[in-house]
Scaffold this active site. Structure first.
Site, PDB file in Angstrom:
ATOM      1  N   LYS A  35      -6.753 -32.968  70.240  1.00  0.00           N
ATOM      2  CA  LYS A  35      -5.417 -32.984  69.631  1.00  0.00           C
ATOM      3  C   LYS A  35      -5.336 -34.101  68.586  1.00  0.00           C
ATOM      4  O   LYS A  35      -6.192 -34.997  68.564  1.00  0.00           O
ATOM      5  CB  LYS A  35      -4.355 -33.183  70.715  1.00  0.00           C
ATOM      6  N   TYR A 252       3.022 -62.739  53.612  1.00  0.00           N
ATOM      7  CA  TYR A 252       4.474 -62.558  53.768  1.00  0.00           C
ATOM      8  C   TYR A 252       4.997 -63.348  54.949  1.00  0.00           C
ATOM      9  O   TYR A 252       4.387 -63.365  56.026  1.00  0.00           O
ATOM     10  CB  TYR A 252       4.798 -61.075  54.004  1.00  0.00           C
TER      11      TYR A 252
END
Ligand SMILES: *Cc1c(COP(=O)(O)O)cnc(C)c1O
Length: 355
Positions: A35, A252
């Site tokens: 999957k 950041y």
């Protein structure tokens, strides 16, 4: 030179890991779980290497159709069954075995043309409380399936919530076996953790997923110790270097501040590539084969690493984000997630090479 980030998929490791699952459960047949694009490794590529599996299991019906078109003739199991009558007709046409987990899906069988035949996996909810019928409803469900000419075969299945931790599967397995007793139906219960830990629950069809991709289903138990080899190795290179003075910050939010002069390397890989943005300072990274750590926040396209352990490192130095030499499980644990999520998050923009 192109951007140096790439994921290498080792198909021989995938084959070997399937062999580990099959050796652990020699009497069972194996649905290799593919999957989510084979847990991010590429469905078609992986299917081509999984010829030793007895079947494939996934939940995306369009992907199942592509497998048939590509020539996969063995069983394909739809892990959540079908979502509407059109999918049911398609499943019957292409011979997909279907999980049946709720009354809506049961009612849908009536919409099939009279000639259609279907293999059904009846899912029991034995305690996970996600999908499935309760044990007390099973008799009625089986009676209806038994009276339905569309139903070619019935297999019982369930899924365990805690197969990977100290709570184990005891209570759920007991409930499942109680419900299955006397019905002489084949059954399927085992994900990777169950395959490796609970031989008493192997049943007729095992469903290995994460172990095929070379990661451990158990926190704190390394994949290599389980005989599993990494399939995906994500590598890149240093594309820039900064010489920091004590007090300089990186990235950041300035979440990392140097306490001494140091060199920091900028790696071409960021959260838009699938690297977890929540990976904190010191999350492990391999730099020219030597362990170092993340410094500062992960950006969209870049992340920074401490070059201190490899004084010769500079622009062009090789970096492994996870895979061979650095288990994805360790990176995942540092970032507060699991290897499943790292693999599935690999972004479409990352070029893949096969080995
Ligand atoms: C994903 C899935 C598996 C595989 O689980 P792993 O932990 O990856 O081995 C097995 N069964 C079902 C129903 C699943 O959805």
């Amino acid at each position: 030179m192109p951007r140096p980030l790439q994921a290498c998929i080792d198909l021989s490791a995938l084959r070997d890991n399937l062999a580990v699952a099959k050796r652990a459960a020699p009497a069972a047949r194996a649905f290799a779980v593919v999957k989510a694009d084979a847990y991010g490794h590429g469905l078609m590529r992986c299917a081509s290497a999984l010829g030793a599996a007895d079947g494939l299991a996934l939940l995306e019906i369009d992907a199942a159709v592509r497998l048939r078109e590509a020539g996969w003739r063995k069983p394909i199991l739809l892990l959540e069954g079908v979502f509407d009558a059109a999918e049911l007709a398609l499943a019957a046409h292409d011979g997909f075995a279907c999980v049946l987990h709720d009354p809506e899906q049961l009612a849908m069988l009536r919409t099939l043309p009279s000639s259609a035949r279907l293999d059904v996996f009846v899912k029991l909810n034995t305690g996970m409380n996600r999908l499935g019928f309760r044990a007390h409803a099973l008799g009625k469900v089986l009676a209806r399936l038994g009276a339905d000419a569309h139903v070619r075969s019935v297999t019982l299945m369930t899924h365990f919530a805690c197969a990977d931790d100290e709570r184990g599967i005891g209570e759920q397995l007991q409930r499942f076996l109680d419900a299955a007793r006397g019905r002489s139906l084949p059954y399927s219960t085992a994900n990777s953790a169950t395959i490796l830990r609970f031989p008493e629950a192997h049943g007729d069809w095992i469903r290995p997923g994460i172990m095929l991709y070379g990661a451990s289903p158990f926190a704190g138990e390394p994949a290599l110790a389980l005989g599993l080899r990494p399939v995906m190795t994500l590598t890149s290179r240093i594309i820039g270097v900064q010489e920091l003075a004590a007090g300089d910050a990186v990235g950041y939010g300035a979440t990392f501040v140097a306490t001494t002069p140091m060199r920091v390397g900028v790696v071409a890989c960021g959260y838009a590539d699938g690297y977890p943005r929540h990976a904190p300072n010191a999350t492990p990274v391999l730099l020219e084969g030597t362990r170092t750590g993340i410094v500062g926040r992960i950006s969209m396209d870049m992340l920074c690493v401490d070059l201190t352990p490899v004084p010769s490192a500079g622009v062009g130095s090789a970096v492994t984000l996870w895979g061979e030499g650095l288990p994805a499980d360790e990176v995942a644990a540092a970032a507060g997630t699991v290897s499943y999520e790292l693999f599935c998050a690999l972004a479409a923009r990352v070029p893949i090479v096969e080995r």
